[in-house]
Structures are given as C-alpha cells and as structure tokens.
Write a protein that holds these residues in place. Structure first.
Motif, short mmCIF file in Angstrom:
data_model
loop_
_atom_site.label_atom_id
_atom_site.label_comp_id
_atom_site.label_asym_id
_atom_site.label_seq_id
_atom_site.Cartn_x
_atom_site.Cartn_y
_atom_site.Cartn_z
N PRO A 47 0.84 -1.21 0.00
CA PRO A 47 0.00 0.00 0.00
C PRO A 47 0.87 1.25 0.00
CG PRO A 47 -0.76 -1.56 1.64
CD PRO A 47 0.54 -2.08 1.12
N GLY A 48 0.73 2.05 -1.04
CA GLY A 48 1.49 3.29 -1.14
C GLY A 48 2.97 3.08 -1.37
N GLY A 49 3.37 1.86 -1.73
CA GLY A 49 4.80 1.59 -1.90
C GLY A 49 5.09 0.82 -3.17
N PRO A 50 6.27 0.24 -3.21
CA PRO A 50 6.69 -0.46 -4.43
C PRO A 50 6.01 -1.81 -4.59
CG PRO A 50 8.32 -0.75 -2.72
CD PRO A 50 7.27 0.20 -2.17
N THR A 51 6.14 -2.36 -5.77
CA THR A 51 5.66 -3.71 -6.04
C THR A 51 6.78 -4.68 -5.67
OG1 THR A 51 4.21 -2.98 -7.80
CG2 THR A 51 4.86 -5.31 -7.82
N ILE A 52 6.44 -5.71 -4.91
CA ILE A 52 7.40 -6.72 -4.47
C ILE A 52 7.34 -7.88 -5.46
CG2 ILE A 52 8.10 -8.27 -2.58
CD1 ILE A 52 8.26 -5.28 -1.88
N PRO A 53 8.49 -8.27 -6.01
CA PRO A 53 8.46 -9.39 -6.97
C PRO A 53 8.04 -10.69 -6.28
CG PRO A 53 10.72 -8.81 -6.41
CD PRO A 53 9.83 -7.79 -5.77
N GLY A 54 7.53 -11.63 -7.07
CA GLY A 54 7.14 -12.92 -6.52
C GLY A 54 8.34 -13.65 -5.94
N HIS A 55 8.10 -14.45 -4.95
CA HIS A 55 9.16 -15.21 -4.29
C HIS A 55 8.96 -16.69 -4.56
CE1 HIS A 55 9.74 -11.43 -2.50
NE2 HIS A 55 10.23 -11.80 -1.34
N THR A 56 10.02 -17.43 -4.41
CA THR A 56 9.93 -18.88 -4.51
C THR A 56 9.03 -19.37 -3.39
OG1 THR A 56 12.16 -18.98 -5.39
CG2 THR A 56 11.27 -21.02 -4.50
N ARG A 57 8.17 -20.30 -3.70
CA ARG A 57 7.23 -20.82 -2.71
C ARG A 57 7.81 -22.06 -2.03
NH1 ARG A 57 1.79 -21.43 -5.96
NH2 ARG A 57 3.23 -22.19 -7.50
N TYR A 58 7.55 -22.17 -0.76
CA TYR A 58 7.98 -23.33 0.02
C TYR A 58 6.79 -23.89 0.78
CZ TYR A 58 12.75 -21.90 -0.93
OH TYR A 58 13.92 -21.57 -1.56
N GLU A 59 6.87 -25.15 1.08
CA GLU A 59 5.87 -25.76 1.94
C GLU A 59 6.58 -26.47 3.08
OE1 GLU A 59 3.60 -29.01 0.22
OE2 GLU A 59 5.21 -29.39 -1.19
N CYS A 60 5.91 -26.55 4.20
CA CYS A 60 6.45 -27.19 5.40
C CYS A 60 5.90 -28.62 5.48
CB CYS A 60 6.04 -26.39 6.62
SG CYS A 60 6.56 -27.13 8.16
N ILE A 61 6.79 -29.56 5.66
CA ILE A 61 6.39 -30.96 5.80
C ILE A 61 6.79 -31.43 7.19
CG2 ILE A 61 6.72 -33.30 4.91
CD1 ILE A 61 7.56 -31.88 2.23
N GLU A 62 5.81 -31.90 7.95
CA GLU A 62 6.09 -32.42 9.29
C GLU A 62 6.66 -33.82 9.17
OE1 GLU A 62 2.60 -32.14 11.72
OE2 GLU A 62 2.47 -29.97 11.46
N LEU A 63 7.80 -34.04 9.80
CA LEU A 63 8.46 -35.34 9.75
C LEU A 63 8.19 -36.17 11.00
CD1 LEU A 63 11.90 -34.21 8.31
CD2 LEU A 63 9.99 -35.24 7.07
N THR A 64 7.72 -35.53 12.06
CA THR A 64 7.44 -36.23 13.31
C THR A 64 6.04 -35.90 13.79
OG1 THR A 64 8.35 -34.42 14.61
CG2 THR A 64 9.86 -36.21 14.04
N LYS A 65 5.57 -36.68 14.72
CA LYS A 65 4.28 -36.48 15.35
C LYS A 65 4.49 -36.47 16.86
CE LYS A 65 0.01 -39.03 15.89
NZ LYS A 65 -0.62 -40.30 15.65
#
Length: 137
Positions: A47-65
């Motif tokens: 808002p009222g500022g620059p456009t931020i380029p897209g970023h690489t997307r990551y997902e979190c994977i739970e390895l333990t319970k």
C-alpha cells in the motif's frame, strides 16, 4: 531443586545420508523440512509503496508427530499400564498423564520421554518413533 527422578527430556534426531533421511523422536520434540514448490508467488504491491516481486514458494512438511496421551495408541498403553489421563483444563492445553486417579500427582504432557523415571510404571517409555523418508529435488 527438582529431583532427577522427577525430570526428563524429549529429543529429536535427523540423519541424512545421500537421499535417505531417517528421523527419530521421543516426546514432543519436532522435526520439519521445507520443500520448494514449483512456480513463484505472484508479485504484490505494498500500500502506497513499491511492487514486491514474486518469491519462490515453500511448503512445510512435518516429519514427526508429537507423542502424547491425545493419541489413541499412546493413551491405550498408558491406561493399560495403570496411568490416568486427565482432561485439559482449557482449550489449547495438552492432555496430561498422571500417577493417581484424582489427577493430582505429576501431570506429564508427553507419553514418551527420556528420564521421568517416576512415570515409567504408568507406561511412559523412552522408545523413539523412527521414520524414514526419501529426499528428492
């Protein structure tokens, strides 16, 4: 001072060899891994500022319970061993394991731990859960 008989810890260990990842955990210590997803997020304007380029997307994977008395198999072992499982006092609090029916003695939040010797007689064990994963690009 806390007597060593009444204290313990949880642990989580991960070993990566080539593309094989083995994870071992006891209690409520956690392991997660991030995985890069295809594509990029869309650019967005501040808002009222620059456009931020897209970023690489990551997902979190739970390895333990987490291992606690909310899990049916863990609860069964605790009750079968003579332990008592109390209801959380309010939403968001963990289910706890007690030594007595009135749920006044101890109150451990996990069903597996290293130490906590006073809880071994009610089914709290130190045996880790080990999982195996294949890591790819």
């Amino acid at each position: 001072d806390v007597e060593p008989y009444h204290s313990g810890t949880t642990a989580c260990v991960a070993v990566l060899r080539d593309d094989a990842l083995s994870v071992s955990n006891v209690g409520d210590s956690r392991a997660v891994i991030g995985r890069r997803r295809r594509g990029r997020d869309k650019p967005y304007a501040l808002p009222g500022g620059p456009t931020i380029p897209g970023h690489t997307r990551y997902e979190c994977i739970e390895l333990t319970k987490d291992q606690n008395a909310a899990d049916p198999a863990e609860r069964k072992r605790i009750v079968r061993s003579g332990g008592y499982v109390g209801t959380p006092l309010e939403p968001g609090l963990p289910t706890r394991i007690y030594l007595d029916k009135e749920c006044t003695m101890v109150g451990l939040a996990m069903s597996r731990s290293i130490g906590d010797w006073n809880m071994k007689k009610v089914g709290v064990i130190a045996e880790p859960v080990v999982t195996h994963h294949t890591v790819t690009d």
